[in-house]
Design a protein around this motif. Structure first.
Motif, PDB file in Angstrom:
ATOM      1  N   ASP A  79       0.835  -1.214   0.000  1.00  4.79           N
ATOM      2  CA  ASP A  79       0.000   0.000   0.000  1.00  4.79           C
ATOM      3  C   ASP A  79       0.865   1.257   0.000  1.00  4.79           C
ATOM      4  N   ILE A  80       2.000   1.205   0.709  1.00  7.32           N
ATOM      5  CA  ILE A  80       2.906   2.345   0.744  1.00  7.32           C
ATOM      6  C   ILE A  80       3.546   2.547  -0.632  1.00  7.32           C
ATOM      7  N   ILE A  81       3.953   1.449  -1.252  1.00  5.28           N
ATOM      8  CA  ILE A  81       4.532   1.529  -2.600  1.00  5.28           C
ATOM      9  C   ILE A  81       3.559   2.226  -3.544  1.00  5.28           C
ATOM     10  N   GLN A  82       2.315   1.796  -3.526  1.00  2.64           N
ATOM     11  CA  GLN A  82       1.330   2.357  -4.450  1.00  2.64           C
ATOM     12  C   GLN A  82       1.097   3.839  -4.191  1.00  2.64           C
ATOM     13  N   ARG A  83       1.013   4.231  -2.925  1.00  5.86           N
ATOM     14  CA  ARG A  83       0.793   5.644  -2.605  1.00  5.86           C
ATOM     15  C   ARG A  83       1.982   6.499  -3.039  1.00  5.86           C
ATOM     16  N   ILE A  84       3.182   6.020  -2.766  1.00  3.44           N
ATOM     17  CA  ILE A  84       4.374   6.799  -3.105  1.00  3.44           C
ATOM     18  C   ILE A  84       4.523   6.940  -4.613  1.00  3.44           C
ATOM     19  N   LYS A  85       4.319   5.856  -5.337  1.00  3.20           N
ATOM     20  CA  LYS A  85       4.428   5.933  -6.788  1.00  3.20           C
ATOM     21  C   LYS A  85       3.380   6.879  -7.367  1.00  3.20           C
ATOM     22  N   SER A  86       2.152   6.804  -6.856  1.00  2.00           N
ATOM     23  CA  SER A  86       1.074   7.641  -7.375  1.00  2.00           C
ATOM     24  C   SER A  86       1.308   9.115  -7.076  1.00  2.00           C
ATOM     25  N   GLN A  87       1.812   9.406  -5.884  1.00  2.00           N
ATOM     26  CA  GLN A  87       1.945  10.803  -5.479  1.00  2.00           C
ATOM     27  C   GLN A  87       3.175  11.476  -6.073  1.00  2.00           C
ATOM     28  N   PHE A  88       4.317  10.776  -6.130  1.00  2.00           N
ATOM     29  CA  PHE A  88       5.563  11.448  -6.509  1.00  2.00           C
ATOM     30  C   PHE A  88       6.022  11.129  -7.932  1.00  2.00           C
ATOM     31  N   ALA A  89       5.558  10.009  -8.490  1.00  2.00           N
ATOM     32  CA  ALA A  89       5.877   9.641  -9.878  1.00  2.00           C
ATOM     33  C   ALA A  89       7.385   9.613 -10.146  1.00  2.00           C
ATOM     34  N   LEU A  90       8.170   9.299  -9.118  1.00  2.00           N
ATOM     35  CA  LEU A  90       9.608   9.099  -9.277  1.00  2.00           C
ATOM     36  C   LEU A  90       9.890   7.609  -9.449  1.00  2.00           C
ATOM     37  N   PRO A  91      11.048   7.243  -9.988  1.00  2.00           N
ATOM     38  CA  PRO A  91      11.409   5.823  -9.992  1.00  2.00           C
ATOM     39  C   PRO A  91      11.307   5.255  -8.572  1.00  2.00           C
ATOM     40  N   THR A  92      10.548   4.191  -8.441  1.00  2.00           N
ATOM     41  CA  THR A  92      10.185   3.664  -7.122  1.00  2.00           C
ATOM     42  C   THR A  92      10.611   2.203  -7.020  1.00  2.00           C
ATOM     43  N   PHE A  93      11.235   1.870  -5.889  1.00  2.00           N
ATOM     44  CA  PHE A  93      11.801   0.535  -5.703  1.00  2.00           C
ATOM     45  C   PHE A  93      11.339  -0.039  -4.368  1.00  2.00           C
ATOM     46  N   ALA A  94      11.379  -1.360  -4.284  1.00  2.00           N
ATOM     47  CA  ALA A  94      11.099  -2.036  -3.019  1.00  2.00           C
ATOM     48  C   ALA A  94      12.250  -2.984  -2.712  1.00  2.00           C
ATOM     49  N   TYR A  95      12.480  -3.195  -1.445  1.00  2.00           N
ATOM     50  CA  TYR A  95      13.484  -4.159  -0.999  1.00  2.00           C
ATOM     51  C   TYR A  95      12.740  -5.355  -0.423  1.00  2.00           C
ATOM     52  N   GLN A  96      12.801  -6.477  -1.146  1.00  2.00           N
ATOM     53  CA  GLN A  96      12.255  -7.728  -0.610  1.00  2.00           C
ATOM     54  C   GLN A  96      13.289  -8.246   0.383  1.00  2.00           C
ATOM     55  N   VAL A  97      13.056  -7.978   1.652  1.00  2.00           N
ATOM     56  CA  VAL A  97      14.112  -8.111   2.652  1.00  2.00           C
ATOM     57  C   VAL A  97      14.347  -9.563   3.053  1.00  2.00           C
ATOM     58  N   SER A  98      15.350  -9.742   3.886  1.00  2.00           N
ATOM     59  CA  SER A  98      15.838 -11.072   4.249  1.00  2.00           C
ATOM     60  C   SER A  98      14.759 -11.950   4.860  1.00  2.00           C
ATOM     61  N   GLY A  99      13.907 -11.374   5.707  1.00  4.62           N
ATOM     62  CA  GLY A  99      12.850 -12.167   6.321  1.00  4.62           C
ATOM     63  C   GLY A  99      11.821 -12.646   5.316  1.00  4.62           C
ATOM     64  N   GLU A 100      11.522 -11.808   4.332  1.00  6.44           N
ATOM     65  CA  GLU A 100      10.612 -12.219   3.267  1.00  6.44           C
ATOM     66  C   GLU A 100      11.215 -13.373   2.470  1.00  6.44           C
ATOM     67  N   TYR A 101      12.484 -13.217   2.116  1.00  2.00           N
ATOM     68  CA  TYR A 101      13.198 -14.263   1.387  1.00  2.00           C
ATOM     69  C   TYR A 101      13.231 -15.558   2.188  1.00  2.00           C
ATOM     70  N   ALA A 102      13.604 -15.462   3.467  1.00  2.00           N
ATOM     71  CA  ALA A 102      13.769 -16.651   4.300  1.00  2.00           C
ATOM     72  C   ALA A 102      12.449 -17.401   4.479  1.00  2.00           C
ATOM     73  N   MET A 103      11.348 -16.682   4.599  1.00  3.96           N
ATOM     74  CA  MET A 103      10.051 -17.345   4.755  1.00  3.96           C
ATOM     75  C   MET A 103       9.694 -18.159   3.518  1.00  3.96           C
TER      76      MET A 103
END
Length: 333
Positions: free
Chosen positions: A263-287
């Protein structure tokens, strides 16, 4: 002429899903190798590839081995990599000043990779946590993280990384004012061309555990990071953080962790229209890895679905430990 009820009754939304080719034809989002950034870990020594128990399939590499891995990433078409150091305990200090040493692991691996594989982008983090005795991203004194002193040290680290050949500076420390300070310092020292990828919204998340093992801060962290990382409950505050970084000169914005914050990704991309990235962090990977190894999920399908979700939310790219595996799969598709 048919009325609206008749039209509604005749609508069959499954029509475009009927065949594999038609599903491809109407697919709204797609994942490509151009979306991938590969984070990896660097350690001392030579010819070292040391497995990380909490992150199956992930290793710490000595500089020489990291160069070979970066070469593999480049050949797969991955645009950029992001090295993180596991520095030895003897270099760590309260103020994390070794971040500014031109021969620390981040700067050493950056120079080595740029010498042999200049075509791949290198994204470096100027946070202090791999260099402090207490595992914090800023300077801790009398139980308080000192914002302005921390920013000064982060700036010194960012300049050292720029001088070593980093292509993007990506500070993750979440100190107030660090984007503007880094921008000013880069510009004043001839690095006007270097972009800043801000960790704009980095949350005080429970998903970072395996990463802290990987860089060697898991056993030394004193307290928590809630006074400078974002509360996972807050979305409006996240938008204010991102806006401040944009105003200070960030060229790209990152959200960390990834999947729990679509939800944060979507809001930030919609509001600022800058190149937007996410970090799929270690806990996400490990799960995903652990569930896959136990046969509870189809690891490959979940891996691909998770990354596609970032694209759907608005990401232009994803930092993921799956990057090499995904690039191989896309190459052979």
């Amino acid at each position: 002429m048919r009325n609206i009820d008749e039209i509604t009754q005749s609508r069959r939304l499954r029509r475009t899903r009927r065949t594999e080719w038609s599903r491809r034809l109407v697919q709204e989002n797609a994942l490509s190798v151009n979306d991938l950034i590969w984070p990896f870990f660097v350690c001392e020594g030579s010819n070292v590839a040391s497995p990380i128990a909490a992150m199956p399939g992930v290793h710490r590499y000595s500089v020489d081995m990291a160069v070979r891995q970066a070469e593999k990433a480049a050949k797969l078409g991955i645009p950029a990599i992001a090295p993180f150091p596991n520095e030895p305990a003897h270099i760590k200090t309260q103020d994390g000043s070794y971040i500014a040493n031109p021969d620390n692991l981040i700067n050493s691996v950056t120079r080595a990779i740029k010498k042999e594989i200049p075509e791949i982008g290198i994204i470096t983090d100027a946070a202090l946590d791999p260099f402090t005795t207490d595992g914090h991203d800023g300077i801790l004194r009398d139980g308080i993280i000192l914002n302005d002193e921390s920013v000064e040290m982060v700036v010194r680290g960012a300049l050292a990384q720029a001088e070593a050949g980093a292509d993007i500076i990506a500070p993750s420390d979440m100190m107030d004012g660090r984007i503007g300070a880094i921008r000013d310092a880069l510009d004043a020292n001839g690095f006007q061309h270097l972009p800043i990828m801000s960790y704009a919204t980095k949350f005080a998340s429970a998903f970072y555990g395996p990463y802290r093992e990987a860089i060697g801060t898991a056993g030394v962290l004193k307290g928590d990071k809630k006074t400078y990382y974002l509360d996972p409950a807050n979305t409006d505050e996240a938008m204010r953080e991102a806006e401040q970084d944009v105003l200070e000169g960030a060229d790209m914005l990152m959200i960390k962790p990834g999947m729990p914050y679509l939800d944060i990704i979507q809001r930030i991309k919609s509001q600022f229209a800058l190149p937007t990235f996410a970090y799929q962090v270690s806990g996400e990977y490990a799960m995903i890895k652990a569930a896959g190894q136990n046969g509870w999920i189809d690891e490959e399908k979940v891996m691909m679905e998770s990354l596609l979700a970032f694209k759907r939310a608005g990401c232009d790219g994803i930092l993921t430990y799956f990057a090499l595996e995904v690039a191989e799969k896309l190459k052979n598709a």
